[in-house]
Design a protein around this motif. Structure first.
Motif, PDB file in Angstrom:
ATOM      1  N   MET A   1       8.598 -17.233  -1.322  1.00 18.16           N
ATOM      2  CA  MET A   1       8.614 -16.455  -0.107  1.00 18.16           C
ATOM      3  C   MET A   1       7.496 -15.422  -0.155  1.00 18.16           C
ATOM      4  SD  MET A   1      11.719 -14.149   1.254  1.00 18.16           S
ATOM      5  CE  MET A   1      11.858 -13.952   2.977  1.00 18.16           C
ATOM      6  N   LEU A   2       6.771 -15.286   0.901  1.00 20.90           N
ATOM      7  CA  LEU A   2       5.620 -14.375   0.979  1.00 20.90           C
ATOM      8  C   LEU A   2       5.999 -12.940   0.626  1.00 20.90           C
ATOM      9  CD1 LEU A   2       2.687 -13.700   1.776  1.00 20.90           C
ATOM     10  CD2 LEU A   2       3.498 -13.434   4.110  1.00 20.90           C
ATOM     11  N   LEU A   3       7.148 -12.475   1.058  1.00 23.90           N
ATOM     12  CA  LEU A   3       7.500 -11.074   0.851  1.00 23.90           C
ATOM     13  C   LEU A   3       7.789 -10.730  -0.597  1.00 23.90           C
ATOM     14  CD1 LEU A   3       9.792 -10.534   3.962  1.00 23.90           C
ATOM     15  CD2 LEU A   3       7.383  -9.991   3.729  1.00 23.90           C
ATOM     16  N   ASP A   4       8.258 -11.686  -1.380  1.00 14.77           N
ATOM     17  CA  ASP A   4       8.639 -11.418  -2.768  1.00 14.77           C
ATOM     18  C   ASP A   4       7.523 -11.619  -3.782  1.00 14.77           C
ATOM     19  OD1 ASP A   4      11.295 -10.667  -2.264  1.00 14.77           O
ATOM     20  OD2 ASP A   4      11.888 -12.758  -2.089  1.00 14.77           O
ATOM     21  N   VAL A   5       6.324 -11.970  -3.336  1.00 10.94           N
ATOM     22  CA  VAL A   5       5.228 -12.197  -4.278  1.00 10.94           C
ATOM     23  C   VAL A   5       4.533 -10.876  -4.591  1.00 10.94           C
ATOM     24  CG1 VAL A   5       4.857 -14.569  -3.531  1.00 10.94           C
ATOM     25  CG2 VAL A   5       3.531 -12.747  -2.485  1.00 10.94           C
ATOM     26  N   PRO A   6       3.881 -10.772  -5.751  1.00 13.30           N
ATOM     27  CA  PRO A   6       3.183  -9.532  -6.104  1.00 13.30           C
ATOM     28  C   PRO A   6       1.965  -9.286  -5.213  1.00 13.30           C
ATOM     29  CG  PRO A   6       2.894 -11.201  -7.799  1.00 13.30           C
ATOM     30  CD  PRO A   6       3.822 -11.773  -6.784  1.00 13.30           C
ATOM     31  N   LEU A  28      -2.230   1.835   3.002  1.00 11.81           N
ATOM     32  CA  LEU A  28      -1.305   0.916   2.353  1.00 11.81           C
ATOM     33  C   LEU A  28      -0.903  -0.182   3.300  1.00 11.81           C
ATOM     34  CD1 LEU A  28       1.945   1.510   3.299  1.00 11.81           C
ATOM     35  CD2 LEU A  28       1.352   3.636   2.180  1.00 11.81           C
ATOM     36  N   VAL A  29      -0.458  -1.287   2.723  1.00  8.18           N
ATOM     37  CA  VAL A  29       0.076  -2.417   3.479  1.00  8.18           C
ATOM     38  C   VAL A  29       1.473  -2.687   2.960  1.00  8.18           C
ATOM     39  CG1 VAL A  29      -0.109  -4.889   3.948  1.00  8.18           C
ATOM     40  CG2 VAL A  29      -2.165  -3.481   3.897  1.00  8.18           C
ATOM     41  N   SER A  30       2.432  -2.679   3.864  1.00  5.28           N
ATOM     42  CA  SER A  30       3.806  -3.037   3.534  1.00  5.28           C
ATOM     43  C   SER A  30       4.279  -4.075   4.539  1.00  5.28           C
ATOM     44  CB  SER A  30       4.732  -1.827   3.622  1.00  5.28           C
ATOM     45  OG  SER A  30       4.473  -0.914   2.601  1.00  5.28           O
ATOM     46  N   LEU A  31       4.985  -5.055   4.045  1.00  9.30           N
ATOM     47  CA  LEU A  31       5.624  -6.037   4.919  1.00  9.30           C
ATOM     48  C   LEU A  31       7.105  -5.683   4.984  1.00  9.30           C
ATOM     49  CD1 LEU A  31       3.924  -9.276   3.589  1.00  9.30           C
ATOM     50  CD2 LEU A  31       3.196  -7.804   5.455  1.00  9.30           C
ATOM     51  N   VAL A  32       7.668  -5.765   6.182  1.00 11.50           N
ATOM     52  CA  VAL A  32       9.047  -5.331   6.391  1.00 11.50           C
ATOM     53  C   VAL A  32       9.842  -6.462   7.023  1.00 11.50           C
ATOM     54  CG1 VAL A  32      10.501  -3.629   7.565  1.00 11.50           C
ATOM     55  CG2 VAL A  32       8.233  -2.965   6.738  1.00 11.50           C
ATOM     56  N   ASP A  33      11.036  -6.722   6.463  1.00 10.33           N
ATOM     57  CA  ASP A  33      11.939  -7.639   7.140  1.00 10.33           C
ATOM     58  C   ASP A  33      13.137  -6.839   7.637  1.00 10.33           C
ATOM     59  OD1 ASP A  33      13.531  -9.418   4.315  1.00 10.33           O
ATOM     60  OD2 ASP A  33      13.744  -7.372   4.988  1.00 10.33           O
ATOM     61  N   PRO A  39       6.031  -3.310  -0.502  1.00  6.29           N
ATOM     62  CA  PRO A  39       4.675  -2.778  -0.622  1.00  6.29           C
ATOM     63  C   PRO A  39       3.751  -3.839  -1.233  1.00  6.29           C
ATOM     64  CG  PRO A  39       6.128  -1.784  -2.261  1.00  6.29           C
ATOM     65  CD  PRO A  39       6.969  -2.676  -1.422  1.00  6.29           C
ATOM     66  N   LYS A  40       2.659  -4.110  -0.568  1.00  7.65           N
ATOM     67  CA  LYS A  40       1.739  -5.158  -1.020  1.00  7.65           C
ATOM     68  C   LYS A  40       0.458  -4.598  -1.613  1.00  7.65           C
ATOM     69  CE  LYS A  40       2.857  -8.775  -0.661  1.00  7.65           C
ATOM     70  NZ  LYS A  40       3.652  -9.529  -1.612  1.00  7.65           N
TER      71      LYS A  40
END
Length: 43
Positions: A1-6, A28-33, A39-40
């Motif tokens: 899953m894209l969100l759980d990758v480092p 910063l770049v953060s992806l939110v579900d 935090p990416k």
């Protein structure tokens, strides 16, 4: 899953570009579900 990758190189490049073009001290770049934030990259 894209969100759980480092962190990935592309996210770092995006934050560096945003920081430099906006003349800001930090970016910063953060992806939110629906219930988590991932935090990416921080520059």
């Amino acid at each position: 899953m894209l969100l759980d990758v480092p962190s990935e190189k592309g996210f770092g490049q995006l934050t560096r570009h945003a920081r430099e073009t906006r003349d800001e001290p930090t970016a910063l770049v953060s992806l939110v579900d629906h219930d988590r934030q991932f935090p990416k990259a921080t520059y």
